[in-house]
Motif scaffolding. Sequence first.
Motif, mmCIF file in Angstrom:
data_model
loop_
_atom_site.group_PDB
_atom_site.id
_atom_site.type_symbol
_atom_site.label_atom_id
_atom_site.label_comp_id
_atom_site.label_asym_id
_atom_site.label_seq_id
_atom_site.Cartn_x
_atom_site.Cartn_y
_atom_site.Cartn_z
ATOM 1 N N GLN A 117 47.708 30.863 36.575
ATOM 2 C CA GLN A 117 47.770 31.063 38.017
ATOM 3 C C GLN A 117 47.805 32.553 38.371
ATOM 4 O OE1 GLN A 117 47.414 28.425 39.848
ATOM 5 N NE2 GLN A 117 47.711 26.912 38.223
ATOM 6 N N TYR A 118 46.908 32.952 39.281
ATOM 7 C CA TYR A 118 46.812 34.330 39.769
ATOM 8 C C TYR A 118 46.498 35.340 38.666
ATOM 9 C CZ TYR A 118 49.133 32.292 43.844
ATOM 10 O OH TYR A 118 49.470 31.503 44.911
ATOM 11 N N GLN A 119 45.946 34.873 37.552
ATOM 12 C CA GLN A 119 45.628 35.779 36.449
ATOM 13 C C GLN A 119 44.116 35.838 36.246
ATOM 14 O OE1 GLN A 119 47.851 37.629 35.102
ATOM 15 N NE2 GLN A 119 49.691 36.598 35.830
ATOM 16 N N GLN A 120 43.627 37.033 35.916
ATOM 17 C CA GLN A 120 42.226 37.172 35.543
ATOM 18 C C GLN A 120 41.958 36.404 34.252
ATOM 19 O OE1 GLN A 120 39.612 38.705 36.904
ATOM 20 N NE2 GLN A 120 40.414 40.099 38.454
ATOM 21 N N GLN A 121 40.721 35.927 34.085
ATOM 22 C CA GLN A 121 40.328 35.225 32.877
ATOM 23 C C GLN A 121 39.017 35.798 32.364
ATOM 24 O OE1 GLN A 121 42.394 33.124 31.487
ATOM 25 N NE2 GLN A 121 43.825 33.055 33.222
ATOM 26 N N PHE A 122 38.733 35.522 31.101
ATOM 27 C CA PHE A 122 37.510 36.033 30.488
ATOM 28 C C PHE A 122 36.283 35.291 31.003
ATOM 29 C CE2 PHE A 122 40.491 37.831 27.479
ATOM 30 C CZ PHE A 122 39.856 38.998 27.071
#
Length: 736
Positions: free
Chosen positions: A157-162
Amino acid sequence: MGITNELWRRGKRARTTNVSLPMRLTPLGLALCAVWAAGPVQAQQAPSGASATAATLPSIAVSAVPDATTEDSGSYVARSATIAGKVPVPLKETPASVSVLTRERMNDQDMTTIQEALRYVTGVTSVDYGDGSAYFRARGSQLGVEFDGVPLVSGLQYQQQFDLAMYDRIEVLRGPAGVMAGMGEPGGTVNLVRKRPQDQFHVSTETQIGSFGSVRQMIDVTGPLNKDGTVRGRAVLVGSDGLQSTQGTRDKEVMAYGAIDWDITPRTTLSLSAAYQVNPVSGLDYGAPGVEDSNGNFIGRVPSSYSQNFSPSWNSSYTSMEEVNGNLVHKFENGWQSNTTLFYRHELLKSTYAYSGPGATSDNLAYFADQRQRNTYDWFGADTNVSGPIQLFGQTHTLTVGANYSVMSDTERTGAIWSGQYFDLPYNLFDANSVPSVNVPFSTDADMVSGANNRIVQYGFYAQARIHLAKPLTLVLGGREAFLQERSQTILPSVTDWTTEAQLNHRFLPSAGLVWDVTPWLTAYASYAKFITAQTQTTYLNSALPPRTGEQYEAGVKTSFLGGRMSATAAVFRINDNNRAITDPFHDTGSIPGGRARDEGFELELAGQPLPNWNVYAGYTYLNEQFEDDTPDLTDGTDPKHLFKLWTNYKFSEGLLNKFSIGGGMLAQTQISRGVTQGGYAIFNAQIGYQFNKHVEASLQLNNIFNRDYYIRPPGNFFSVFGDKRNVMLTVRSDF
């Protein structure tokens, strides 16, 4: 002025092994040999009348394809997944709602981000946040995350991902996953499974050009690194640069992924991988708040085009991520397998921006705040398990026993200036560039400054048994002994001692499911699962709240037909959720554990190939959220009651349209509200493709055909996110 809490958190291909088949050279033996070579079957005892003098066949080579890998399958249907039990289990034999987004569907729909991917998974809402991150919900609650089966706390949640170019598939389990993943909300779990090196040399490329002005290039190379193929490697590179649907927003990306598989022995494989990605964004926009009257009631949205940027052009953010992963698998001669994975990820987020709120006036004025953030996150996860068959009472059962550990440490610094010399008057939302860029210090010179170190540790011991009660009945029992601790330390404006926000020890999380193979193609199931979620809110006396607790009841049917090319599922569910923190009605500050919710509904999903050249996916969800005492702060407001998703693609193989393909789909949902209501809408997409030869193909995709104006995230006191306007994407792929 208030500041919203949200701104303060931020397969392998087939390999050959020698298997000795003690089979007699008889007609029956030859038939069994042919079937075995064609695919895995349960060995049957040879008839007693078989000739004892017949010649014995020599050892032959048998190909074994990992069941769960979707790359090169060419299909939207996956026959198994690892998310529900650590080892590949057929979806039809899993007493839970599991969807698998295959590599083929990700390619066909030109998906490159996790937001795009989960937006087209049954029952999942994917809500962009405006800065490249997002939050994800299912069945009325947030989703957790695993990476190659390793659960991470606060990792989604609310985190950047690859970029999705490094993943083989995305598995989504809806409902509590406490046995394998630990404590968390009951919405479900997402498992992102990386691409693995292949044993044959292979290179593929993907070039994309979008009508907003975006360009993206991907190259993927894999193959053996030594003569006998016991060491294999893979490298994936991605670069992109382009404008977005929102005017003036520019998003860049560079991603590199590398992986090595080493067969230390024929039964032992060590896998190592690493990835790096940077995402600079300029002109990022958090949107406009809702329009309020003099009493603070929402009366509508700021009238504008659905591509208006409501933030100054100097807004920017920068995110970098690095991760490493190690996996060791050993297969014992008795059919048992051990699997151990270690995972580490680091993320840095830096951003400087202005945003508006709370609320806007009817003449399009709003106060602005300059804000600056610098956050670092570190995740470490480990999972180890053994799994294998047990012979008992004439039946073969399966047992999985393991343990996992996850820790998230972060340091967050935030400063804001919203009053005084620069911000004592509201600004026109259509002239956001008049908002000055102020140097916001991480000190008391700012109007508000906050800084903290946070650390969440979760670990547990789990077991799951698949017990075959009789030929058509399987009982799936699971249990976990769970532990969690959450601690924090204030570092701004002053340094304080570490305090424990939540601590839960020796909490038992059970699950149970019954699977009934009604026919070879139809399965019915019923299941129960419990969940526990720690809460960090406190009472007005600053006492800790008890955890949220509850359970899910689910029942459904699953079917596989057309020789396994098609699958369909139908499920009904009810989640009882107790003790949610709500505002204390009798005190000005603090919370009480008074919230009770019941989330119930049903889901339908269809995926597969009705014809060899035709892929189709469809998913429908009905969700009814009920809250005791009408407590409105229990819901996010972005969970639609009805949600339908569709995608299909057909490739012509003869006639005038030979080598052409056509495709299309839609996403439709009913209204949602965060203060301002977004009415129900439907978005339609279409695609046409052409295969020039066996190595090169191209497709042209038209998204939002009818140029529907809509919000992905409707306005509230702060923030809003528009859906993309009509756009065209040209994709050219090569495969050698």
